[in-house]
Design a protein around this motif. Structure first.
Motif, PDB file in Angstrom:
ATOM      1  N   GLN A 151       0.834  -1.200   0.000  1.00 54.85           N
ATOM      2  CA  GLN A 151       0.000   0.000   0.000  1.00 54.85           C
ATOM      3  C   GLN A 151       0.875   1.259   0.000  1.00 54.85           C
ATOM      4  N   LEU A 152       0.358   2.302  -0.618  1.00 56.17           N
ATOM      5  CA  LEU A 152       0.978   3.620  -0.554  1.00 56.17           C
ATOM      6  C   LEU A 152       0.478   4.284   0.723  1.00 56.17           C
ATOM      7  N   ARG A 153       1.371   4.551   1.643  1.00 56.32           N
ATOM      8  CA  ARG A 153       0.984   5.213   2.897  1.00 56.32           C
ATOM      9  C   ARG A 153       1.312   6.691   2.801  1.00 56.32           C
ATOM     10  N   MET A 154       0.283   7.529   2.830  1.00 59.03           N
ATOM     11  CA  MET A 154       0.452   8.968   2.837  1.00 59.03           C
ATOM     12  C   MET A 154       0.529   9.451   4.280  1.00 59.03           C
ATOM     13  N   HIS A 155       1.632  10.124   4.604  1.00 55.19           N
ATOM     14  CA  HIS A 155       1.850  10.597   5.962  1.00 55.19           C
ATOM     15  C   HIS A 155       1.470  12.058   6.130  1.00 55.19           C
ATOM     16  N   ALA A 156       1.334  12.466   7.372  1.00 53.35           N
ATOM     17  CA  ALA A 156       1.233  13.878   7.719  1.00 53.35           C
ATOM     18  C   ALA A 156       2.642  14.460   7.785  1.00 53.35           C
ATOM     19  N   LEU A 157       2.705  15.780   7.844  1.00 54.56           N
ATOM     20  CA  LEU A 157       4.004  16.433   8.011  1.00 54.56           C
ATOM     21  C   LEU A 157       4.637  16.043   9.338  1.00 54.56           C
ATOM     22  N   VAL A 158       3.816  15.952  10.375  1.00 56.34           N
ATOM     23  CA  VAL A 158       4.291  15.552  11.697  1.00 56.34           C
ATOM     24  C   VAL A 158       4.464  14.032  11.721  1.00 56.34           C
ATOM     25  N   PRO A 159       5.603  13.519  12.170  1.00 55.86           N
ATOM     26  CA  PRO A 159       5.822  12.065  12.218  1.00 55.86           C
ATOM     27  C   PRO A 159       4.803  11.352  13.109  1.00 55.86           C
ATOM     28  N   GLN A 160       4.597  10.066  12.851  1.00 56.63           N
ATOM     29  CA  GLN A 160       3.637   9.282  13.614  1.00 56.63           C
ATOM     30  C   GLN A 160       3.930   9.310  15.106  1.00 56.63           C
ATOM     31  N   GLU A 161       5.207   9.191  15.449  1.00 55.21           N
ATOM     32  CA  GLU A 161       5.549   9.124  16.866  1.00 55.21           C
ATOM     33  C   GLU A 161       5.263  10.434  17.597  1.00 55.21           C
ATOM     34  N   GLN A 162       4.993  11.504  16.834  1.00 57.47           N
ATOM     35  CA  GLN A 162       4.648  12.791  17.438  1.00 57.47           C
ATOM     36  C   GLN A 162       3.180  13.143  17.222  1.00 57.47           C
ATOM     37  N   GLY A 163       2.406  12.154  16.841  1.00 57.31           N
ATOM     38  CA  GLY A 163       0.975  12.369  16.707  1.00 57.31           C
ATOM     39  C   GLY A 163       0.482  12.546  15.285  1.00 57.31           C
ATOM     40  N   GLY A 164       1.346  12.402  14.310  1.00 55.01           N
ATOM     41  CA  GLY A 164       0.940  12.558  12.919  1.00 55.01           C
ATOM     42  C   GLY A 164       0.115  11.379  12.432  1.00 55.01           C
ATOM     43  N   GLY A 165      -0.855  11.660  11.585  1.00 47.01           N
ATOM     44  CA  GLY A 165      -1.698  10.606  11.053  1.00 47.01           C
ATOM     45  C   GLY A 165      -1.199  10.082   9.721  1.00 47.01           C
TER      46      GLY A 165
END
Length: 213
Positions: A151-165
């Motif tokens: 799957q193509l995972r589109m991230h938020a600007l904020v990393p996951q470990e800092q609360g990014g979705g």
């Protein structure tokens, strides 16, 4: 926009635009045949840009082909035609298109590409004359589908470990997905039990580039 609103926006995945049934089944079959015919010309995918690319299997595993032969001109024309709607849907500033950079990538069993962005800087290429603005990824595969994952995972600007979705997009056959080149994204691990090349998760990456200011 206050600080709280700004942070909330940065925790949401970047927007993307989907074009289903982009090329049609005839094109899918042509591309599959071309990939299999040129299997020996695929090389390990690198990190970085062209001459400065390096291999790092802890970050990226896949194989790449940049030569599309007689298919190139027609393919580029079709990708170019998809740009205006994507720019509008993604609310990007209109830009002059200088060139389309395209490559064919095969993700077989165990392949992946960790979180990254697609932009190129002068550090990557001191002679750079244009910049990647928009990324398009076109998916195709054999039928029946013989792999899972990828799957193509589109991230938020904020990393996951800092609360990014994030949001995961399934690599559907004959589907084009477009998003800003600076949007963080990744390819999740692929499982292809047969390990046959023709059963891989195939994709064409297209980068829409504007002239350097």
């Amino acid at each position: 926009m206050n600080i709280t609103t700004s942070f909330a926006a940065s925790t949401r995945p970047f927007p993307y635009h989907v074009v289903p049934n982009f090329l049609g089944n005839d094109w899918v079959e042509r591309l599959l045949a071309y990939a299999v015919e040129h299997q020996s010309s695929f090389v390990a995918s690198g990190l970085g840009y062209r001459a400065n690319a390096r291999l790092d299997p802890s970050v990226r595993i896949s194989s790449t082909l940049r030569n599309f032969g007689a298919l190139r001109a027609e393919l580029e024309s079709l990708f170019r035609a998809a740009m205006p709607q994507a720019v509008s849907e993604l609310r990007l500033s209109p830009f002059e298109l200088s060139t389309c950079e395209i490559e064919l990538v095969a993700h077989g069993d165990g392949a992946f590409f960790k979180r990254h962005i697609d932009t190129i800087t002068q550090a990557d290429d001191p002679d750079i004359k244009n910049h990647r603005v928009l990324t398009g990824v076109y998916y195709f595969h054999s039928v029946p589908k013989c792999f899972s994952g990828g799957q193509l995972r589109m991230h938020a600007l904020v990393p996951q470990e800092q609360g990014g979705g994030f949001i995961d997009i399934e690599p559907e056959r004959d589907q084009l997905v477009l998003f800003p080149a600076w949007a963080p994204h990744e390819v999740l691990p692929v499982s292809c039990p047969s390990q046959a090349f023709e059963h891989a998760r195939f994709a064409i990456n297209c980068w829409y580039r504007r002239p350097r200011p």
